[in-house]
Structure formats: structure tokens, C-alpha cells
Design a protein around this motif. Structure first.
Motif, short mmCIF file in Angstrom:
data_model
loop_
_atom_site.label_atom_id
_atom_site.label_comp_id
_atom_site.label_asym_id
_atom_site.label_seq_id
_atom_site.Cartn_x
_atom_site.Cartn_y
_atom_site.Cartn_z
N ASP A 6 0.87 -1.18 0.00
CA ASP A 6 0.00 0.00 0.00
C ASP A 6 0.91 1.22 0.00
O ASP A 6 1.93 1.26 0.67
CB ASP A 6 -0.98 -0.01 1.17
CG ASP A 6 -0.31 -0.10 2.53
OD1 ASP A 6 -0.14 0.95 3.18
OD2 ASP A 6 0.03 -1.21 2.95
N SER A 8 1.45 5.75 -0.90
CA SER A 8 0.93 7.11 -0.98
C SER A 8 2.05 7.99 -1.53
O SER A 8 3.10 7.48 -1.95
CB SER A 8 0.50 7.60 0.40
OG SER A 8 1.64 7.79 1.23
N ARG A 29 -3.36 5.20 -2.08
CA ARG A 29 -4.11 6.25 -1.41
C ARG A 29 -4.45 7.35 -2.40
O ARG A 29 -3.60 7.78 -3.18
CB ARG A 29 -3.30 6.85 -0.26
CG ARG A 29 -4.13 7.78 0.63
CD ARG A 29 -3.33 8.42 1.73
NE ARG A 29 -2.44 9.46 1.23
CZ ARG A 29 -1.84 10.36 2.00
NH1 ARG A 29 -2.01 10.33 3.30
NH2 ARG A 29 -1.04 11.27 1.47
N THR A 30 -5.69 7.80 -2.38
CA THR A 30 -6.10 8.92 -3.23
C THR A 30 -6.16 10.22 -2.45
O THR A 30 -6.01 11.29 -3.03
CB THR A 30 -7.48 8.68 -3.87
OG1 THR A 30 -8.48 8.67 -2.84
CG2 THR A 30 -7.51 7.37 -4.64
N GLN A 31 -6.38 10.11 -1.14
CA GLN A 31 -6.58 11.34 -0.37
C GLN A 31 -6.54 11.09 1.13
O GLN A 31 -6.67 9.96 1.60
CB GLN A 31 -7.91 11.97 -0.74
CG GLN A 31 -9.11 11.08 -0.44
CD GLN A 31 -10.28 11.38 -1.33
OE1 GLN A 31 -10.38 10.85 -2.43
NE2 GLN A 31 -11.18 12.25 -0.86
N TYR A 32 -6.39 12.21 1.87
CA TYR A 32 -6.48 12.24 3.32
C TYR A 32 -7.65 13.15 3.63
O TYR A 32 -7.57 14.38 3.46
CB TYR A 32 -5.17 12.81 3.89
CG TYR A 32 -5.10 12.96 5.39
CD1 TYR A 32 -4.55 11.96 6.19
CD2 TYR A 32 -5.56 14.12 6.02
CE1 TYR A 32 -4.45 12.11 7.57
CE2 TYR A 32 -5.48 14.28 7.38
CZ TYR A 32 -4.92 13.28 8.16
OH TYR A 32 -4.84 13.43 9.52
N ASP A 38 -3.83 13.14 -2.43
CA ASP A 38 -2.51 12.52 -2.56
C ASP A 38 -1.83 13.00 -3.85
O ASP A 38 -2.41 12.89 -4.93
CB ASP A 38 -2.63 11.00 -2.56
CG ASP A 38 -1.29 10.32 -2.34
OD1 ASP A 38 -0.48 10.30 -3.30
OD2 ASP A 38 -1.03 9.83 -1.24
N TYR A 41 -1.25 9.99 -6.54
CA TYR A 41 -2.21 8.91 -6.81
C TYR A 41 -2.44 8.69 -8.30
O TYR A 41 -2.52 7.55 -8.77
CB TYR A 41 -3.52 9.14 -6.05
CG TYR A 41 -4.59 9.93 -6.75
CD1 TYR A 41 -5.55 9.32 -7.56
CD2 TYR A 41 -4.66 11.33 -6.60
CE1 TYR A 41 -6.54 10.06 -8.18
CE2 TYR A 41 -5.65 12.06 -7.22
CZ TYR A 41 -6.59 11.42 -8.02
OH TYR A 41 -7.57 12.16 -8.65
N TYR A 58 -7.55 3.61 -1.58
CA TYR A 58 -8.02 3.84 -0.22
C TYR A 58 -7.99 5.31 0.13
O TYR A 58 -7.29 6.10 -0.48
CB TYR A 58 -7.22 3.01 0.79
CG TYR A 58 -5.86 3.57 1.20
CD1 TYR A 58 -5.73 4.33 2.36
CD2 TYR A 58 -4.71 3.28 0.47
CE1 TYR A 58 -4.50 4.81 2.77
CE2 TYR A 58 -3.47 3.75 0.87
CZ TYR A 58 -3.36 4.52 2.03
OH TYR A 58 -2.12 4.99 2.43
N ILE A 59 -8.80 5.66 1.12
CA ILE A 59 -8.86 7.00 1.67
C ILE A 59 -8.61 6.92 3.17
O ILE A 59 -9.18 6.06 3.85
CB ILE A 59 -10.23 7.68 1.41
CG1 ILE A 59 -10.32 9.03 2.13
CG2 ILE A 59 -11.38 6.78 1.81
CD1 ILE A 59 -11.62 9.79 1.87
N TYR A 60 -7.75 7.79 3.67
CA TYR A 60 -7.56 7.94 5.11
C TYR A 60 -8.60 8.95 5.57
O TYR A 60 -8.52 10.13 5.23
CB TYR A 60 -6.14 8.45 5.40
CG TYR A 60 -5.71 8.38 6.85
CD1 TYR A 60 -4.69 7.53 7.24
CD2 TYR A 60 -6.32 9.18 7.82
CE1 TYR A 60 -4.28 7.47 8.57
CE2 TYR A 60 -5.92 9.13 9.14
CZ TYR A 60 -4.89 8.27 9.52
OH TYR A 60 -4.49 8.21 10.84
N ASP A 91 -10.12 3.77 5.36
CA ASP A 91 -9.08 3.62 6.38
C ASP A 91 -9.50 4.44 7.60
O ASP A 91 -9.44 5.66 7.60
CB ASP A 91 -7.75 4.11 5.80
CG ASP A 91 -6.60 4.07 6.79
OD1 ASP A 91 -6.84 3.86 7.99
OD2 ASP A 91 -5.45 4.28 6.36
#
Length: 260
Positions: A6, A8, A29-32, A38, A41, A58-60, A91
């Protein structure tokens, strides 16, 4: 079996021409939340597509309630859907000051929103977060992904909770990626083909050409169990004939880390 990673923008510019030779699945990861996109991404997705590396996204998340969760779910889905990821992961590992009830309601709303879109959905949540924040009460997702880093606990055990993916280290190495990278192994009944939607031509369980080789591998595992570097469940898995090549490759890395 290759590596499941995984990533980022913290991994910087990845040389996918090299990484693709070692990676069987990438989770990008695409974003927080919705405020931090990101920076890598798109580049990572394009690299995976170019070199035929299966990938999910995934997204945090940073929500504090159901309303914020739904806003982040919509933003996440809209940002990623055009790339046709194999699955979407939420996430959830921080409360950001929200109470348990709001976190559970928000997570459930997030999962349900994605499931209504007809996509495969995963839940990633911290090992320390799972029970205190009642992630075990969330339903409707397709797979559970839990981190528990080897070497950070005296026992060095697998996650205490049944899960499909185990993130076992944050200090892995992959050719083409500078610095450390998270590595994961399959930990349940789902095979790699379930995540990648590809038929596996061959059974990935370990096969041996002669008894001497098999005995040597078993002896290696038993010695590390006796030294308490790994849990005895690894030996039980080998003896049952269910240990995969990927399991053993991950196990060797764990043993090397703990032997330092």
C-alpha cells in the motif's frame, strides 16, 4: 506469489517498470479526508495500468460524524471511479475527537454508500482501534484489513482479530521504491485472485521436489518457533499444507527483522 503493497505520495516517484516485477497487488491512497489530495495517486494508478499491476484505492478518513463521512465517501468515490479500481478501502484509525458512536455510524454510512455503488469495499482499521472504537460492529464490507507490525510487540503475533489482509510491516523493501514501504499478506480464506479478479492458474501453496527440501524448510520454521521469534501457528500452517509461497516469503522477512 509477489508482494502486496500500500502506497501514498510518501513513497515519492515509484519506478513501476521495476516495482511491477515484484508486486502482485497495489493499494493506492487517493486522499487524506477531502482537504489533502494525494500528490502521486494519478501517477501511481497510471504506473499500475501501464505495467499491469492490479490495484485498489483507499482514503484515510478524517470525519467526526455521519454527515462528514458521507461527504468524504462521495468525494472518494467520484475521484476514483474513472480509474476502475478493483476495490475501495475506507481507512479508519483515528477518532479526531469524535465519540465511539459517531465513528461507528460514520464508518457504517461510508461503507453503505460505497456498497450502494456496486463496488467491492474494504475496511482498514488499527489493531489498537478495532475493539475500543467498536469496528467489530460495522457490517456490509467485503474484506477486513488490519495492521500489526512484527517486532513492535513482544509476542510478534498475527492480528488478534480474524481479517483478510494483514499489514505486517511498515519497513518493507520493493525494487523501484525508495525507502520503506508497507507490506501485507493474505490472512484469511480469500486468495489473491479474489482481490485481483484474475484466475490463478496454479495453486500457490508450497510444493517441494523432494523430502529433504521440505524437511529443511520445516526445520527452519521450527527453529524460529523454538527461539520464540514467531508464533507456533506458522508451524501448524506449514504442517497442514496451507502455507503459501507468499506466506513463506513474508515469514522470512519477519524472521530476518527479529533476528537483528
Amino acid at each position: 506469489m509477489g508482494k502486496i503493497i500500500d502506497i501514498s505520495h510518501h513513497q515519492g516517484d515509484i519506478d513501476w517498470s521495476k516495482a511491477s516485477k515484484e508486486v502482485d497487488l497495489a493499494i493506492i491512497r487517493t486522499q487524506y479526508g477531502t482537504s489533502t489530495i494525494d500528490r502521486k495517486y494519478v501517477q501511481n494508478i497510471e504506473g499500475c495500468k501501464k505495467y499491469n499491476v492490479p490495484f485498489g484505492v483507499y482514503i484515510y478518513v478524517t470525519f467526526k460524524n455521519k454527515t462528514e463521512a458521507l461527504a468524504q465517501a462521495k468525494d472518494f468515490y467520484e475521484r476514483a471511479k474513472g480509474y476502475n479500481p478493483l476495490f475501495y478501502v475506507v481507512d479508519v484509525e483515528e477518532s479526531f475527537g469524535a465519540n465511539v458512536q459517531n465513528i461507528v455510524q460514520g464508518t457504517q454510512a461510508f461503507v453503505d454508500y460505497l456498497k450502494d455503488k456496486g463496488v467491492k469495499v474494504g475496511l482498514y482499521t488499527g489493531h489498537h482501534f478495532y475493539k475500543p472504537y467498536k469496528m467489530d460492529t460495522v457490517k456490509n464490507y467485503d474484506f477486513l484489513w488490519v495492521p500489526r507490525y512484527s517486532g513492535t510487540s513482544a509476542q510478534g503475533l498475527k492480528p488478534n482479530y480474524a481479517c483478510d489482509l494483514w499489514q505486517y510491516t511498515e519497513s518493507g523493501a520493493v525494487t523501484g521504491i525508495k525507502g520503506n514501504v508497507d507490506l501485507n499478506v493474505l490472512n484469511g480464506s480469500k486468495r489473491l485472485s479474489w482481490f485481483t479478479n484474475k484466475n490463478e492458474k496454479d495453486d500457490d501453496t508450497m510444493k517441494f521436489s523432494n523430502e529433504t527440501t521440505e524437511a529443511a524448510v520445516r526445520d527452519h520454521i521450527k527453529q524460529t518457533v523454538d527461539k520464540k521469534l514467531i508464533d507456533k501457528s506458522w508451524l501448524e500452517k506449514f504442517d497442514s499444507g496451507t502455507m503459501t509461497v507468499g506466506d513463506y516469503e513474508g515469514l522470512k522477512l519477519i524472521i530476518a527483522q527479529r533476528s537483528k
